[in-house]
Design an enzyme around this catalytic site. Structure first.
Site, mmCIF file in Angstrom:
data_model
loop_
_atom_site.group_PDB
_atom_site.id
_atom_site.type_symbol
_atom_site.label_atom_id
_atom_site.label_comp_id
_atom_site.label_asym_id
_atom_site.label_seq_id
_atom_site.Cartn_x
_atom_site.Cartn_y
_atom_site.Cartn_z
ATOM 1 N N ARG A 49 0.866 -1.170 0.000
ATOM 2 C CA ARG A 49 0.000 0.000 0.000
ATOM 3 C C ARG A 49 0.911 1.232 0.000
ATOM 4 O O ARG A 49 2.092 1.152 0.337
ATOM 5 C CB ARG A 49 -0.890 0.013 1.234
ATOM 6 C CG ARG A 49 -1.935 -1.097 1.217
ATOM 7 C CD ARG A 49 -2.711 -1.126 2.514
ATOM 8 N NE ARG A 49 -3.488 0.103 2.699
ATOM 9 C CZ ARG A 49 -4.163 0.385 3.806
ATOM 10 N NH1 ARG A 49 -4.134 -0.451 4.832
ATOM 11 N NH2 ARG A 49 -4.847 1.506 3.899
ATOM 12 N N HIS A 50 0.372 2.374 -0.374
ATOM 13 C CA HIS A 50 1.102 3.638 -0.241
ATOM 14 C C HIS A 50 1.434 3.867 1.242
ATOM 15 O O HIS A 50 0.806 3.257 2.123
ATOM 16 C CB HIS A 50 0.228 4.780 -0.756
ATOM 17 C CG HIS A 50 -1.130 4.802 -0.109
ATOM 18 N ND1 HIS A 50 -1.353 5.331 1.150
ATOM 19 C CD2 HIS A 50 -2.317 4.299 -0.529
ATOM 20 C CE1 HIS A 50 -2.613 5.182 1.471
ATOM 21 N NE2 HIS A 50 -3.240 4.555 0.473
ATOM 22 N N ASN A 91 -5.525 9.338 5.755
ATOM 23 C CA ASN A 91 -5.521 8.220 6.702
ATOM 24 C C ASN A 91 -5.550 8.760 8.130
ATOM 25 O O ASN A 91 -6.250 8.224 8.988
ATOM 26 C CB ASN A 91 -4.266 7.353 6.537
ATOM 27 C CG ASN A 91 -4.241 6.540 5.246
ATOM 28 O OD1 ASN A 91 -3.184 6.242 4.708
ATOM 29 N ND2 ASN A 91 -5.410 6.162 4.742
ATOM 30 N N ARG A 144 -0.362 9.688 -3.553
ATOM 31 C CA ARG A 144 0.216 8.967 -2.419
ATOM 32 C C ARG A 144 0.991 7.724 -2.850
ATOM 33 O O ARG A 144 1.946 7.330 -2.189
ATOM 34 C CB ARG A 144 -0.858 8.643 -1.378
ATOM 35 C CG ARG A 144 -2.092 7.884 -1.862
ATOM 36 C CD ARG A 144 -3.182 8.002 -0.797
ATOM 37 N NE ARG A 144 -4.411 7.240 -1.022
ATOM 38 C CZ ARG A 144 -5.426 7.643 -1.783
ATOM 39 N NH1 ARG A 144 -5.353 8.779 -2.439
ATOM 40 N NH2 ARG A 144 -6.515 6.907 -1.900
ATOM 41 N N GLU A 187 -7.541 3.680 -6.284
ATOM 42 C CA GLU A 187 -8.356 3.124 -5.202
ATOM 43 C C GLU A 187 -9.828 3.009 -5.626
ATOM 44 O O GLU A 187 -10.281 3.736 -6.528
ATOM 45 C CB GLU A 187 -8.222 4.003 -3.941
ATOM 46 C CG GLU A 187 -8.983 3.534 -2.710
ATOM 47 C CD GLU A 187 -8.713 2.100 -2.256
ATOM 48 O OE1 GLU A 187 -8.750 1.185 -3.108
ATOM 49 O OE2 GLU A 187 -8.483 1.886 -1.052
ATOM 50 N N HIS A 231 -3.499 0.639 -3.446
ATOM 51 C CA HIS A 231 -4.393 1.025 -2.353
ATOM 52 C C HIS A 231 -5.041 -0.216 -1.726
ATOM 53 O O HIS A 231 -5.058 -1.276 -2.331
ATOM 54 C CB HIS A 231 -5.462 1.964 -2.900
ATOM 55 C CG HIS A 231 -4.880 3.127 -3.641
ATOM 56 N ND1 HIS A 231 -4.678 4.347 -3.072
ATOM 57 C CD2 HIS A 231 -4.408 3.232 -4.912
ATOM 58 C CE1 HIS A 231 -4.131 5.169 -3.950
ATOM 59 N NE2 HIS A 231 -3.947 4.511 -5.092
#
Lengths: 461, 461
Positions: B231-232, B238, B286, B307, B372
């Site tokens: 994932r980023h 977040n 990201r 995403e 994502h």
């Protein structure tokens, strides 16, 4: 910011070398590959050796005996035509950054193919041979019928004469023809299609581009069929000038939905009035409502047919977008094909998600698609070979059914208007006002489709 | 509201009948097809005749002479095993609405294939033969090495003995083996793969499902390689618990980005430290920021890796969604795979747009993907055969690199943690609070991946 679709993964240039006797559908396949790849933004071009030959020798002088393998004069001109085509192709690869060039000719002998192979390798271009081999006499005769009425070689010629001469020309080629062979040609990259695609032999297909071409060709069929395209009926969002959303049809939109079955019937002509078809819609209400009165049993919803996602601008009017994001508004006008709405999509993104739909359309027979303005533009661009810079600006009015009849050398387009008024949703390039109210039959200046016009697309031999 | 992906266009059931001598990779191909189709929600199952035989006769009794075509006792048991497999397959088609059944056995003779053909036709199931033909000795020896160390037939057996016995078994099959042939088998639908896929012969491939299987098989390769998934790094969204958007990395997210090159190197092991790889990211900031310190030259952005589109909920927190759309919030919990955000996407939609990515991943060698949460869950589900109902609930924490090593009969997964704290973005089923702050090493109960665990997926002979 470069965004990659599958086609950009590799740095490969491919020369598709067609192989096959005359009347084996080579030019049709070649043109379809060019159209498909161009639509996917893969720079492709077809080089037809016959056209080069016609520039050197008038058609009156190229009767069957010109193609006799013992005719030295004929051989000389044909070699010269090949050389010119190859020279132009190699220049195109180098100077125009071509990616897939197609050499459309019979390329009947191994000697000739070796010559092309050598040239490709010297120029770091991957040669891929595509043979159309056919021993189904009906298929060949059908192709001959197409050729004699459409080929540039027999313009203004008597049909009987044309058939006879053409059959003799084929005989001349048959004398020296060497088919591609798994043993002898095992080192080459090739696809051999036997009787369209009832049998397919693939040898050393390695790059992604080659495998895309193979998959596309595998899915082609030659049964006659039609594609119908329509936008949904006028929606409540159309009335308020809002884009996106999932609105219901307006009162006039419902009238279009009720009239649509009659328009479809009218498009068939009396003799085909019982033709069956499958209806495809998007997942949005306005397309399903538009399809709701159609009497056909098979109706499928496709997410891939949903309208261009306007992201943060979803539900806004063009005026509001212009006020809120003036720079975006201008950027979109400058390059509508590439412009991606904030958090949404571009026309290019739509083309990528439509690719499986196009593949499925090639496989299917009669299909009626009810979808949205931007998606319909992209589908139409595929069938009619409309360039990227034009396709996002085409006017596709509401309340109009478009019928497309793909043929071997031309595609017919007719348009059946419902005569039910609707707003115009067309925003001209460089303008900043909202689409004005207009009656349904208004046709804008950028309208590329003329009523019941026979549009000859780029499929010319 | 049923939404169609390509796979639902037809109403076809296919029985893929594997054909080939032992050690030709049949089981591997069969299992990969099942995994691919299941991931696309096409109900598929493999019926391995060897497993049925092992239920009838203990492996101790099935040494090479058991497979001698003159061994009547052996023939009896093998016929019985085939009949049981066929019976179970036909029941599965009828009772469980199976769509693609694969009969994994040598099916060496025309007589046997005719028997299967007849049964399929009686049950309105399309038979498609898939032969793996191989005369490349190195390939065969490599397969034998795999089989002798992993096959259930040689558990606890001396390696030398296993090799010798297995070679004798192959010899017994060779005596009676009849390869598929374009002339003799011209009426059958078949794919013949020659030396993996350096040559492919396709005969009468007609339905869409068949053409999908062909295209998938054409794109497989057997070179060893790894896939890395991450994932980023933690993003500013977040931190605030917002979903969607296009936020920048948080300070801790940047720390992960800086540490990522070291994690990748660590995953190679000393002997492979100069391994080259290609980096794929989404189009969102990201993921690109996370990739920015990686020293590899080739970095590609894919829109298809973006995403899950949360539509109207984009930029909201789970709490806000619950307040504003309580019914949607519950509906998503009830069926997270199918739930589509208003104006956005479902997990199913992601799988459809990831399909070309999977095809490309099968073609490529070493790839590191930075994407994502939802997209990574779908990719992981493909490689590890995770069922649909589980995949949207898998915990894939931030700041963790996952390495997947696909092998012939098992897939290894290891996880390398960066030890940089990050919020947990995991929302457990049925809960309504926001994801609480946690340190990076927190592992949730639904976490399906264990550290450096060797996960044997369903690829068992």
């Amino acid at each position: 910011m470069p965004v990659y679709s599958i086609s950009h993964v590799e740095n490969v240039r491919v020369c598709v070398v067609m192989v096959g006797l005359p009347a084996r559908g080579k030019s049709l396949i070649a043109q379809k590959i060019v159209r498909y790849l161009s639509w996917l933004s893969i720079k492709s071009k077809c080089f037809n050796v016959g056209s080069y030959r016609r520039k050197l020798v008038s058609c009156d002088k190229t009767t069957a005996e010109f193609f006799d393998p013992r005719n030295e004069n004929g051989l000389k001109y044909r070699e010269e035509a090949l050389n010119s085509a190859l020279k132009d192709m190699m220049n195109w690869f180098t100077e125009d950054n071509g990616v897939v060039g197609i050499l459309d000719a019979t390329n009947s002998t191994r000697a000739r193919r070796d010559k092309i192979l050598k040239l490709c390798r010297e120029n770091y271009i991957e040669p891929m041979f595509l043979e159309s081999w056919c021993d189904d006499k009906d298929l060949v005769l059908q192709n001959i019928a197409d050729v004699k009425t459409t080929s540039t070689d027999y313009v203004n010629k008597d049909e009987e004469y044309a058939t006879k001469d053409f059959l003799q020309r084929i005989k001349n080629y048959e004398e020296i023809y060497e088919t591609m062979d798994r043993e002898t040609d095992s080192d080459l990259t090739f696809i051999k299609l036997v009787n369209v695609n009832s049998q397919v032999i693939l040898n050393k297909i390695e790059s992604y581009l080659e495998s895309r071409i193979v998959y596309y060709v595998m899915n082609l069929h030659i049964k006659p069929r039609c594609i119908w395209l329509s936008r949904h009926g006028e929606s409540e969002f159309n009335l308020t000038g809002q884009i996106g959303g999932d609105a219901n049809l307006s009162e006039r939109g419902w009238r279009y939905a009720k009239k649509l079955p009659e328009l479809v019937l009218k498009s068939f002509g009396e003799e085909n009035k019982h033709t069956n078809l499958t209806v495809w819609t998007s997942t949005l209400q306005r397309t399903q409502q538009t399809a709701s009165f159609l009497p056909y049993k098979k109706k499928l919803q496709w997410k891939a047919l949903d309208e261009l996602d306007a992201g943060e601008c979803d539900g806004m009017t063009y005026e509001e977008i212009e006020q809120k994001f003036p720079e975006d508004f201008k950027a979109r006008d400058d390059n509508k094909y590439e412009y991606r709405y904030r958090g949404g999509e571009s026309y290019r993104d739509i083309v990528i998600r439509l690719e499986p739909i196009i593949m499925e359309l090639e496989r299917q027979e009669n299909i009626l698609i009810i979808t949205h303005q931007a998606v319909l533009r992209c589908l139409y661009a595929y069938f009619m070979n409309v360039p990227q810079e034009e396709s996002p600006w085409m006017s596709i009015p509401l309340h109009t059914l478009i019928k497309i009849e793909p043929g071997a050398y031309q595609t017919l387009v007719s348009r059946i208007k419902a005569d039910i008024p609707a707003v115009s949703t067309y925003k001209e390039k460089g303008t900043s006002q909202l689409g004005e109210l207009a009656t349904g039959s208004t046709i804008k200046s950028r309208d590329l489709i003329k009523d019941s016009e026979c549009v000859r697309n780029s499929m010319q031999q």
